[in-house]
Motif scaffolding. Sequence first.
Motif, PDB file in Angstrom:
ATOM      1  N   LEU A   6      52.572 -10.061   0.273  1.00 39.00           N
ATOM      2  CA  LEU A   6      52.512  -8.602   0.226  1.00 39.00           C
ATOM      3  C   LEU A   6      53.704  -7.996  -0.520  1.00 39.00           C
ATOM      4  O   LEU A   6      53.496  -7.091  -1.346  1.00 39.00           O
ATOM      5  N   PRO A   7      54.936  -8.470  -0.313  1.00 39.06           N
ATOM      6  CA  PRO A   7      56.059  -7.870  -1.054  1.00 39.06           C
ATOM      7  C   PRO A   7      55.938  -8.038  -2.576  1.00 39.06           C
ATOM      8  O   PRO A   7      56.236  -7.106  -3.325  1.00 39.06           O
ATOM      9  N   GLU A   8      55.463  -9.201  -3.016  1.00 39.35           N
ATOM     10  CA  GLU A   8      55.305  -9.419  -4.451  1.00 39.35           C
ATOM     11  C   GLU A   8      54.230  -8.521  -5.037  1.00 39.35           C
ATOM     12  O   GLU A   8      54.368  -7.980  -6.138  1.00 39.35           O
ATOM     13  N   LEU A   9      53.121  -8.366  -4.299  1.00 38.81           N
ATOM     14  CA  LEU A   9      52.042  -7.505  -4.781  1.00 38.81           C
ATOM     15  C   LEU A   9      52.478  -6.042  -4.855  1.00 38.81           C
ATOM     16  O   LEU A   9      52.080  -5.312  -5.769  1.00 38.81           O
ATOM     17  N   ILE A  10      53.298  -5.605  -3.921  1.00 39.73           N
ATOM     18  CA  ILE A  10      53.806  -4.234  -3.952  1.00 39.73           C
ATOM     19  C   ILE A  10      54.714  -4.029  -5.157  1.00 39.73           C
ATOM     20  O   ILE A  10      54.627  -3.005  -5.844  1.00 39.73           O
ATOM     21  N   ILE A  11      55.556  -5.013  -5.451  1.00 46.42           N
ATOM     22  CA  ILE A  11      56.445  -4.914  -6.611  1.00 46.42           C
ATOM     23  C   ILE A  11      55.638  -4.840  -7.896  1.00 46.42           C
ATOM     24  O   ILE A  11      55.918  -4.016  -8.787  1.00 46.42           O
ATOM     25  N   VAL A  12      54.601  -5.673  -8.024  1.00 47.39           N
ATOM     26  CA  VAL A  12      53.755  -5.649  -9.212  1.00 47.39           C
ATOM     27  C   VAL A  12      53.045  -4.301  -9.334  1.00 47.39           C
ATOM     28  O   VAL A  12      52.946  -3.728 -10.425  1.00 47.39           O
ATOM     29  N   VAL A  14      54.063  -1.384  -8.219  1.00 46.47           N
ATOM     30  CA  VAL A  14      55.042  -0.358  -8.601  1.00 46.47           C
ATOM     31  C   VAL A  14      55.358  -0.471 -10.090  1.00 46.47           C
ATOM     32  O   VAL A  14      55.435   0.550 -10.796  1.00 46.47           O
ATOM     33  N   ILE A  15      55.508  -1.682 -10.591  1.00 42.80           N
ATOM     34  CA  ILE A  15      55.790  -1.865 -12.020  1.00 42.80           C
ATOM     35  C   ILE A  15      54.624  -1.357 -12.861  1.00 42.80           C
ATOM     36  O   ILE A  15      54.825  -0.668 -13.873  1.00 42.80           O
ATOM     37  N   LEU A  16      53.389  -1.673 -12.456  1.00 40.92           N
ATOM     38  CA  LEU A  16      52.221  -1.165 -13.184  1.00 40.92           C
ATOM     39  C   LEU A  16      52.160   0.359 -13.142  1.00 40.92           C
ATOM     40  O   LEU A  16      51.805   0.999 -14.138  1.00 40.92           O
ATOM     41  N   LEU A  17      52.508   0.934 -12.016  1.00 42.37           N
ATOM     42  CA  LEU A  17      52.491   2.389 -11.885  1.00 42.37           C
ATOM     43  C   LEU A  17      53.500   3.035 -12.823  1.00 42.37           C
ATOM     44  O   LEU A  17      53.216   4.039 -13.468  1.00 42.37           O
TER      45      LEU A  17
END
Length: 60
Positions: A6-12, A14-17
């Motif tokens: 979950l933390p990695e997916l949230i970081i990805v 945010v970067i896409l956003l």
Amino acid sequence: MFGFGLPELIIVAVILLVVAGPSKLPQFGQALGSSIRGFKKAMNGEDVVQINEKSEKKEG
């Protein structure tokens, strides 16, 4: 799933956003979902493509 939690997916996400902006994010999600569905169908053998070859002979 490939070592992503979950933390990695949230970081990805945010970067896409930040990179694409909020208006393009749904398009990325839709493309990712259709790609995953297509991959799963291909792995199960449901997605079979037939290729018909047409051979034309030239006389001359």
